[in-house]
Design a protein around this motif. Structure first.
Motif, PDB file in Angstrom:
ATOM      1  N   TYR A   1      60.416  41.568 -46.975  1.00  0.00           N
ATOM      2  CA  TYR A   1      60.810  41.344 -45.572  1.00  0.00           C
ATOM      3  C   TYR A   1      62.166  40.478 -45.526  1.00  0.00           C
TER       4      TYR A   1
ATOM      5  N   MET B   1      63.978  37.854 -43.279  1.00  0.00           N
ATOM      6  CA  MET B   1      63.365  36.757 -42.320  1.00  0.00           C
ATOM      7  C   MET B   1      64.328  36.099 -41.267  1.00  0.00           C
TER       8      MET B   1
ATOM      9  N   ALA C   1      69.381  34.588 -39.671  1.00  0.00           N
ATOM     10  CA  ALA C   1      68.483  35.607 -40.684  1.00  0.00           C
ATOM     11  C   ALA C   1      68.834  35.522 -42.062  1.00  0.00           C
TER      12      ALA C   1
ATOM     13  N   ALA D   1      60.226  35.038 -37.733  1.00  0.00           N
ATOM     14  CA  ALA D   1      60.056  36.506 -37.720  1.00  0.00           C
ATOM     15  C   ALA D   1      60.459  37.136 -38.945  1.00  0.00           C
ATOM     16  N   ALA D   2      59.262  38.298 -39.094  1.00  0.00           N
ATOM     17  CA  ALA D   2      59.626  39.209 -40.142  1.00  0.00           C
ATOM     18  C   ALA D   2      60.203  40.387 -39.673  1.00  0.00           C
ATOM     19  N   ASP D   3      61.075  41.064 -40.451  1.00  0.00           N
ATOM     20  CA  ASP D   3      61.438  42.401 -40.120  1.00  0.00           C
ATOM     21  C   ASP D   3      61.745  43.181 -41.648  1.00  0.00           C
TER      22      ASP D   3
ATOM     23  N   MET E   1      67.928  42.224 -35.773  1.00  0.00           N
ATOM     24  CA  MET E   1      66.457  42.242 -36.024  1.00  0.00           C
ATOM     25  C   MET E   1      65.798  42.613 -34.983  1.00  0.00           C
TER      26      MET E   1
ATOM     27  N   PRO F   1      61.935  42.369 -34.926  1.00  0.00           N
ATOM     28  CA  PRO F   1      60.802  41.904 -35.877  1.00  0.00           C
ATOM     29  C   PRO F   1      59.409  42.585 -35.751  1.00  0.00           C
ATOM     30  N   ASP F   2      59.082  42.767 -36.822  1.00  0.00           N
ATOM     31  CA  ASP F   2      57.434  43.332 -36.784  1.00  0.00           C
ATOM     32  C   ASP F   2      56.566  42.296 -36.634  1.00  0.00           C
TER      33      ASP F   2
ATOM     34  N   TRP G   1      55.653  38.066 -35.719  1.00  0.00           N
ATOM     35  CA  TRP G   1      56.253  36.970 -35.186  1.00  0.00           C
ATOM     36  C   TRP G   1      55.317  35.621 -35.621  1.00  0.00           C
TER      37      TRP G   1
END
Length: 121
Positions: free
Chosen positions: A32, A34, A50, A97-99, A106, A108-109, A111
């Motif tokens: 991911y 971040m 990011a 956050a992670a994407d 981004m 994100p998928d 949070w």
């Protein structure tokens, strides 16, 4: 699923420093990109910084360039945001956050729950 837990927020005087941490559990952290976002009451959530999967690329909003540094330790499943020379305008709730696919712009998928940063003048 990826679970993200932020820590390190608090109250600091203008000109001071804080380091935020975000610990990830669940799926492979290194898969991911971040990021850190922030939000103040009545405003939309704002992108801050990011970092790419392996940490080779970083991006920042103009207002924090030269003051904030994002980094990650994939062995510890943790991403950091070092914030120096803080200004009252940096006061916000900060979210990790992670994407999986997007580094720039981004979406994100996942949070975190957020951590409050308050900078007094």
């Amino acid at each position: 699923q990826v679970q993200l837990v932020e820590s390190g927020g608090g109250l600091v005087q203008a000109g001071g420093s804080l380091r935020l941490s975000c610990a990830a559990t669940g799926r492979t952290f290194s898969n991911y990109h971040m990021g850190w976002f922030r939000q103040t009451p009545g405003k939309e959530r704002e992108f801050v910084a990011a970092i790419s999967w392996r940490g080779s690329s970083t991006y920042y909003v103009d207002s924090v360039k030269g003051r904030f540094t994002i980094s990650r330790d994939n062995a510890k499943n943790t991403v950091y945001l070092q914030m120096n020379n803080l200004e009252p305008e940096d006061t916000a709730v900060y979210y990790c956050a992670a994407d999986q696919y997007r580094l720039v712009r981004m979406s994100p998928d996942y949070w975190g729950q957020g951590t409050q940063v308050t900078v007094s003048s």
